[in-house]
Each structure stands twice: as structure tokens, then as C-alpha cells.
Scaffold this motif. Structure first.
Motif, PDB file in Angstrom:
ATOM      1  N   ARG A 199       0.840  -1.206   0.000  1.00 56.09           N
ATOM      2  CA  ARG A 199       0.000   0.000   0.000  1.00 56.09           C
ATOM      3  C   ARG A 199       0.871   1.251   0.000  1.00 56.09           C
ATOM      4  N   GLN A 200       1.935   1.226   0.781  1.00 58.85           N
ATOM      5  CA  GLN A 200       2.827   2.381   0.843  1.00 58.85           C
ATOM      6  C   GLN A 200       3.504   2.625  -0.501  1.00 58.85           C
ATOM      7  N   THR A 201       3.968   1.539  -1.130  1.00 58.12           N
ATOM      8  CA  THR A 201       4.644   1.668  -2.425  1.00 58.12           C
ATOM      9  C   THR A 201       3.689   2.179  -3.491  1.00 58.12           C
ATOM     10  N   ILE A 202       2.462   1.653  -3.484  1.00 53.13           N
ATOM     11  CA  ILE A 202       1.465   2.115  -4.465  1.00 53.13           C
ATOM     12  C   ILE A 202       1.164   3.594  -4.250  1.00 53.13           C
ATOM     13  N   GLY A 203       1.096   4.015  -2.984  1.00 53.79           N
ATOM     14  CA  GLY A 203       0.863   5.422  -2.695  1.00 53.79           C
ATOM     15  C   GLY A 203       1.988   6.308  -3.200  1.00 53.79           C
ATOM     16  N   GLN A 204       3.224   5.833  -3.048  1.00 53.82           N
ATOM     17  CA  GLN A 204       4.372   6.613  -3.538  1.00 53.82           C
ATOM     18  C   GLN A 204       4.334   6.732  -5.062  1.00 53.82           C
ATOM     19  N   ALA A 205       4.062   5.604  -5.729  1.00 62.52           N
ATOM     20  CA  ALA A 205       4.001   5.628  -7.196  1.00 62.52           C
ATOM     21  C   ALA A 205       2.856   6.510  -7.679  1.00 62.52           C
ATOM     22  N   GLN A 206       1.736   6.446  -6.980  1.00 63.32           N
ATOM     23  CA  GLN A 206       0.591   7.287  -7.332  1.00 63.32           C
ATOM     24  C   GLN A 206       0.960   8.763  -7.224  1.00 63.32           C
ATOM     25  N   GLY A 207       1.677   9.107  -6.151  1.00 65.92           N
ATOM     26  CA  GLY A 207       2.103  10.504  -5.974  1.00 65.92           C
ATOM     27  C   GLY A 207       3.050  10.954  -7.069  1.00 65.92           C
ATOM     28  N   LEU A 208       3.950  10.080  -7.480  1.00 65.95           N
ATOM     29  CA  LEU A 208       4.887  10.421  -8.556  1.00 65.95           C
ATOM     30  C   LEU A 208       4.143  10.692  -9.860  1.00 65.95           C
ATOM     31  N   LEU A 209       3.154   9.878 -10.153  1.00 63.20           N
ATOM     32  CA  LEU A 209       2.386  10.056 -11.387  1.00 63.20           C
ATOM     33  C   LEU A 209       1.535  11.324 -11.318  1.00 63.20           C
ATOM     34  N   MET A 210       0.978  11.617 -10.146  1.00 64.21           N
ATOM     35  CA  MET A 210       0.183  12.834  -9.976  1.00 64.21           C
ATOM     36  C   MET A 210       1.037  14.062 -10.258  1.00 64.21           C
ATOM     37  N   ARG A 211       2.246  14.064  -9.719  1.00 66.52           N
ATOM     38  CA  ARG A 211       3.130  15.209  -9.913  1.00 66.52           C
ATOM     39  C   ARG A 211       3.595  15.310 -11.358  1.00 66.52           C
ATOM     40  N   CYS A 215      -2.178  15.448 -12.331  1.00 65.08           N
ATOM     41  CA  CYS A 215      -3.541  14.953 -12.137  1.00 65.08           C
ATOM     42  C   CYS A 215      -3.826  14.777 -10.646  1.00 65.08           C
ATOM     43  N   ASP A 216      -5.087  14.471 -10.331  1.00 66.52           N
ATOM     44  CA  ASP A 216      -5.458  14.272  -8.935  1.00 66.52           C
ATOM     45  C   ASP A 216      -5.198  12.817  -8.525  1.00 66.52           C
ATOM     46  N   ALA A 217      -5.561  12.479  -7.258  1.00 63.88           N
ATOM     47  CA  ALA A 217      -5.296  11.142  -6.716  1.00 63.88           C
ATOM     48  C   ALA A 217      -6.000  10.061  -7.528  1.00 63.88           C
ATOM     49  N   GLN A 218      -7.256  10.345  -7.913  1.00 65.44           N
ATOM     50  CA  GLN A 218      -7.997   9.359  -8.699  1.00 65.44           C
ATOM     51  C   GLN A 218      -7.326   9.126 -10.049  1.00 65.44           C
ATOM     52  N   GLY A 219      -6.865  10.207 -10.642  1.00 63.32           N
ATOM     53  CA  GLY A 219      -6.190  10.082 -11.925  1.00 63.32           C
ATOM     54  C   GLY A 219      -4.884   9.328 -11.813  1.00 63.32           C
ATOM     55  N   GLY A 220      -4.128   9.581 -10.751  1.00 59.87           N
ATOM     56  CA  GLY A 220      -2.864   8.869 -10.544  1.00 59.87           C
ATOM     57  C   GLY A 220      -3.069   7.381 -10.386  1.00 59.87           C
TER      58      GLY A 220
END
Length: 269
Positions: A199-211, A215-220
Motif C-alpha cells: 500500500r505504501q509503495t502504491i501510494g508513492q508511485a501514485q504521488g509520482l504520477l500525480m506530480r 492529475c489528482d489522486a484518482q487520476g494517478g
């Protein structure tokens, strides 16, 4: 001679001796670091071998894939004696019946008993003359367990010894259940740990894609799912690759690998 030895054991087993046995059984019931069911029951079988008068071998067995083929979880024997193996214990016999019906069984002399000729013959060839099988009270899922003691003397397991072994089976059940609970708990903890790390790793990757794509969290998260589906890669593996690529400054290459380009980013906006 067997009767005399048993009586001697009874005289020896006074209040102090019983207390000592109880303390040792309580100690062996405790789990050591990284213990599992097999390891815990192995230590217990060795204690049984030292405790039961006339015992030359001891096994703990459970119901196998087929009732007539029990699985031996623990087996030990005195020096010079052959530890009973699955081949010696399979087929029709008191052990299989005890597992099937959860009832005690006893063979007083393997050379004369006619109820299970094949079983008796196999044990007699190995020098075992008497056998006592008692069900183990356990909450084991999907099967039953038994404690079996073997002697190289006929008529060795009389009523007195039967009571001693019966006491041991209660502790065997405690060992079995504690070890199983410990094993299941450790497995659950490991699974939860992996889930939290994932979960932590997915959250980090999601944040990288958002930046990167603005895009927003849903988009990431949508980008992560799309990369997983496009490349038939587990979501966790996609996230781990992206996080690792960012740390190694190869993020753009990782995006290309998972087909995450400007078009994909625009679709999430």
C-alpha cells in the motif's frame, strides 16, 4: 518383568515426580523462536520417549490425503531402534482406525495379534512387539491426530501406562494447537506486513504520477491501473518499478515501459 517395571514407575511417580513431569510438559508445550508444528511435536515426541515406561519409539501422526495413508509429523526412537516410518504405519491397522474413529487402539503382541496381520507383521519385523494408539484432542482443521507409542516388549502398555500416555496426549493437543496458532498468526502478520508495504509503495508511485502528469489522486491511481492492464503486470510490481526508477533517475524510461505517455496523462485530466 514388564508389570514389575510399571509398578516401580507408579511407586516412583509420587507427588513430587508428577509435579516435575507436569512442569516439564508445560515447558515443552511452550514454543521456541521460529518453532513450527513439526518442530514442536518433534520435541514433544522425544519427551514422551523419555517418560513412558518401556517406550522404544513414539510418533505423532495426522490424517493424510487418504485415511489409510497417515502423515507422520514427528517420530523418534531409542538408540538402536528404527523410528517408525509412514511405510510401516500405512494400510489397515490400529493407527488408521484411531485416526478415522478417534478411538484408542492397542496391540498387546504383534506376533500373535490377528486383527491387523499386515500392520503387526511390519512392526514385528522391526522388533516392535506392542503398540498403543491414543487420539490427540486438537482443534486441527480438516482431520484428526494420534499419539502412538511402541515397545519392543509384548504386553507392555497396561492400564497404568495407558493413563500416563493419556495424560501426554492432552499436552500433545496443546502443543499441536499452540504451534498451529503460532504458525497461522505469523503467516497473518507476514501477510499484513506485505499488504502495508504494498500500500505504501502504491501510494508513492501514485504521488509520482500525480506530480508528473498534473492529475489528482484518482487520476494517478487510474494511470497505475492502466499500466498494469496494458502490460499484464501486477499493480504492486508496476508501483515498485516506478518508485525504484524515480530513485535511480530513470523514471521516463519506466513510464515508456508501461506506456504512460502524455496521451495517457491527458486522459486522466
Amino acid at each position: 518383568m514388564a508389570v514389575a517395571a510399571t509398578k516401580g514407575f507408579v511407586r516412583m511417580t509420587g507427588e513430587t515426580e508428577l509435579l516435575t513431569i507436569a512442569q516439564e510438559l508445560a515447558e515443552v508445550s511452550r514454543l521456541v523462536e521460529d518453532d513450527d508444528v513439526t518442530g514442536a511435536l518433534g520435541r514433544f515426541a522425544e519427551r514422551v520417549l523419555r517418560t513412558v515406561p518401556g517406550c522404544a519409539a513414539a510418533t505423532v501422526t495426522v490424517t493424510g490425503a487418504r485415511a489409510e495413508q497417515p502423515e507422520v509429523l514427528a517420530a523418534c526412537a531409542t538408540p538402536g531402534a528404527a523410528a517408525p516410518t509412514r511405510d510401516m504405519l500405512t494400510g489397515d491397522g490400529p493407527l488408521v482406525e484411531a485416526l478415522r474413529y478417534r478411538e484408542p487402539r492397542r496391540v498387546d503382541d504383534t506376533r500373535t495379534d490377528q486383527r491387523w496381520p499386515g500392520f503387526s507383521a511390519r512392526l514385528a519385523e522391526q522388533g516392535y512387539r506392542s503398540v498403543l494408539v491414543l487420539p490427540v484432542p486438537t482443534r486441527r482443521r480438516g482431520g484428526s491426530a494420534v499419539l502412538t507409542v511402541f515397545s519392543d516388549e509384548p504386553h507392555r502398555f497396561d492400564e497404568t501406562v495407558h493413563d500416563v500416555v493419556l495424560l501426554l496426549t492432552v499436552h500433545a493437543g496443546v502443543v499441536f494447537d499452540n504451534a498451529q496458532l503460532f504458525h497461522d498468526s505469523r503467516a497473518l502478520v507476514d501477510q499484513l506486513k506485505v499488504a502495508l508495504e504494498t500500500r505504501q509503495t502504491i501510494g508513492q508511485a501514485q504521488g509520482l504520477l500525480m506530480r508528473h502528469f498534473g492529475c489528482d489522486a484518482q487520476g494517478g491511481f487510474g494511470l497505475l491501473k492502466g499500466a498494469s492492464q496494458n502490460t499484464n503486470t501486477k499493480l504492486r510490481d508496476v508501483a515498485e518499478t516506478l518508485v525504484s526508477a524515480h530513485e535511480q533517475e530513470t523514471f521516463e524510461s519506466a513510464l515508456a515501459k508501461f506506456r504512460l505517455d502524455a496521451t495517457a496523462g491527458a486522459a486522466t485530466s
